[in-house]
Scaffold this active site. Sequence first.
Site, PDB file in Angstrom:
ATOM      1  N   HIS A 107       0.777  -1.362   0.215  1.00 21.86           N
ATOM      2  CA  HIS A 107       0.025   0.160  -0.176  1.00 21.86           C
ATOM      3  C   HIS A 107       0.945   1.319  -0.024  1.00 21.86           C
ATOM      4  O   HIS A 107       0.518   2.366   0.386  1.00 21.86           O
ATOM      5  CB  HIS A 107      -1.023  -0.079   1.263  1.00 21.86           C
ATOM      6  CG  HIS A 107      -0.235   0.054   2.342  1.00 21.86           C
ATOM      7  ND1 HIS A 107      -0.816  -0.451   3.605  1.00 21.86           N
ATOM      8  CD2 HIS A 107       0.844   0.754   2.988  1.00 21.86           C
ATOM      9  CE1 HIS A 107      -0.044  -0.162   4.884  1.00 21.86           C
ATOM     10  NE2 HIS A 107       0.983   0.545   4.177  1.00 21.86           N
ATOM     11  N   HIS A 141      -2.113   5.050   9.616  1.00 22.74           N
ATOM     12  CA  HIS A 141      -0.754   5.316   9.913  1.00 22.74           C
ATOM     13  C   HIS A 141      -0.634   6.651  10.675  1.00 22.74           C
ATOM     14  O   HIS A 141      -0.124   7.574  10.129  1.00 22.74           O
ATOM     15  CB  HIS A 141      -0.159   5.676   8.390  1.00 22.74           C
ATOM     16  CG  HIS A 141       0.212   4.148   7.620  1.00 22.74           C
ATOM     17  ND1 HIS A 141      -0.721   3.942   6.881  1.00 22.74           N
ATOM     18  CD2 HIS A 141       1.237   3.563   7.400  1.00 22.74           C
ATOM     19  CE1 HIS A 141      -0.555   2.679   6.194  1.00 22.74           C
ATOM     20  NE2 HIS A 141       0.684   2.497   6.544  1.00 22.74           N
ATOM     21  N   HIS A 195       9.874  -3.756   3.985  1.00 24.02           N
ATOM     22  CA  HIS A 195      10.472  -2.757   4.236  1.00 24.02           C
ATOM     23  C   HIS A 195      10.690  -2.069   5.563  1.00 24.02           C
ATOM     24  O   HIS A 195      10.092  -2.484   6.438  1.00 24.02           O
ATOM     25  CB  HIS A 195       9.626  -1.612   3.480  1.00 24.02           C
ATOM     26  CG  HIS A 195       7.985  -1.362   4.102  1.00 24.02           C
ATOM     27  ND1 HIS A 195       7.249  -2.468   4.378  1.00 24.02           N
ATOM     28  CD2 HIS A 195       7.513  -0.330   4.509  1.00 24.02           C
ATOM     29  CE1 HIS A 195       6.137  -1.863   4.765  1.00 24.02           C
ATOM     30  NE2 HIS A 195       6.194  -0.712   4.780  1.00 24.02           N
ATOM     31  N   GLU A 247       3.606  -5.300   8.984  1.00 30.10           N
ATOM     32  CA  GLU A 247       2.350  -4.921   8.371  1.00 30.10           C
ATOM     33  C   GLU A 247       1.806  -6.151   7.580  1.00 30.10           C
ATOM     34  O   GLU A 247       0.448  -6.529   7.681  1.00 30.10           O
ATOM     35  CB  GLU A 247       2.496  -3.883   7.199  1.00 30.10           C
ATOM     36  CG  GLU A 247       2.565  -2.726   7.664  1.00 30.10           C
ATOM     37  CD  GLU A 247       2.950  -1.254   6.822  1.00 30.10           C
ATOM     38  OE1 GLU A 247       2.818  -0.266   7.088  1.00 30.10           O
ATOM     39  OE2 GLU A 247       3.029  -1.951   5.441  1.00 30.10           O
TER      40      GLU A 247
HETATM   41  C1  DHB Z   1       6.294   3.797   2.713  1.00 31.22           C
HETATM   42  C2  DHB Z   1       5.906   2.458   2.863  1.00 31.22           C
HETATM   43  C3  DHB Z   1       4.594   2.422   3.364  1.00 31.22           C
HETATM   44  O1  DHB Z   1       3.916   1.106   3.541  1.00 31.22           O
HETATM   45  C4  DHB Z   1       4.057   3.257   4.492  1.00 31.22           C
HETATM   46  O2  DHB Z   1       3.076   2.808   5.088  1.00 31.22           O
HETATM   47  C5  DHB Z   1       4.768   4.496   4.364  1.00 31.22           C
HETATM   48  C6  DHB Z   1       5.920   4.678   3.777  1.00 31.22           C
HETATM   49  C7  DHB Z   1       7.789   3.930   2.015  1.00 31.22           C
HETATM   50  O3  DHB Z   1       7.965   3.173   1.148  1.00 31.22           O
HETATM   51  O4  DHB Z   1       8.146   4.960   2.308  1.00 31.22           O
HETATM   52 FE    FE Z   2       2.314   1.183   5.622  1.00 27.86          FE
END
Ligand code: DHB
Ligand code: FE
Length: 282
Positions: free
Chosen positions: A12, A59, A193, A240
């Site tokens: 997302h 978030h 990530h 997540e």
């Molecule tokens: C990023 C990825 C995410 O899932 C998020 O919620 C906020 C930022 C990113 O890749 O910067």
């Molecule tokens: Fe996220």
Amino acid sequence: MAKIVAGVCSSHVPAIGAAIDLGKTQEPYWTRVFSGFEESKRWIEKIKPDVCIVVYNDHATAFSMDVVPTFALGCAAEFPPADEGWGPRPVPVVKGHPKLAAHIAQSVILDEFDLTVVNKMEVDHGLTVPLNLMFGSPKEWPCPVIPLAVNVVLFPPPTGKRCFDLGAAIRRAVESYPEDLKVVIFGTGGMSHQISGPRAGLINSEFDKAFLDGLANDPQKIVKLRHVEYMREAGAEGVEMVMWLVMRGALDEKVKEVYRFYTVPASNTAVGHIILENAHPS
Ligand code: DHB
Ligand code: FE
């Protein structure tokens, strides 16, 4: 009777939303990402769900650090896009399904999953970006959406097992709703990530692909993963992915994998996507 016919998981990433909103989808960096969803858009157009349940995380947008519900079910008639710092995204207001949502809340809570009922909520990229990836950019979203927000922002998030079991309870809830409705459930977020600290930028494709294999073929294996394993292998924000297990718990033990896509990177994130159908969808 209502029925969950399929599950969809996708990342997302907010930059995907920005690429859409700023007209950058034709740039090579982004065609690589969006091309992975062309088949998915055709698939969902054929399935034509009556309702989608979208499991996502807020978030710190709708919920500040003042109040952080572990599981929050959106029971409102509509959910406007939230302002995440650049104004609300220019996407349609998400229409809910208050009747089915209230039924799910009642069934799941009496089934001993203590959800928070939310009657007013704005939704951030966690929910709107996966809708864009699956439905494109229509004037109105093609069906009502029931948001289920899961806390993965403030420790401790729910365990993968709890998420999976909640998915099974949601399935029981949907199947006890008397109206004939075709329901698709989305799990969103991930994949690997980490967006801050010394490991910022971490991506672990091997872990992600094994997780996709687990979703399709051996969910019990990934249900056992602990938070520390997600964080070590997939980065702090990789946790997540527990939300994908809510989706998986709502499906049959054996499912048909319809489609899978994986690309690296989009912003700081590995983009993963899978579509699973129940073996006997009708
Ligand atoms: C990023 C990825 C995410 O899932 C998020 O919620 C906020 C930022 C990113 O890749 O910067
Ligand atoms: Fe996220």
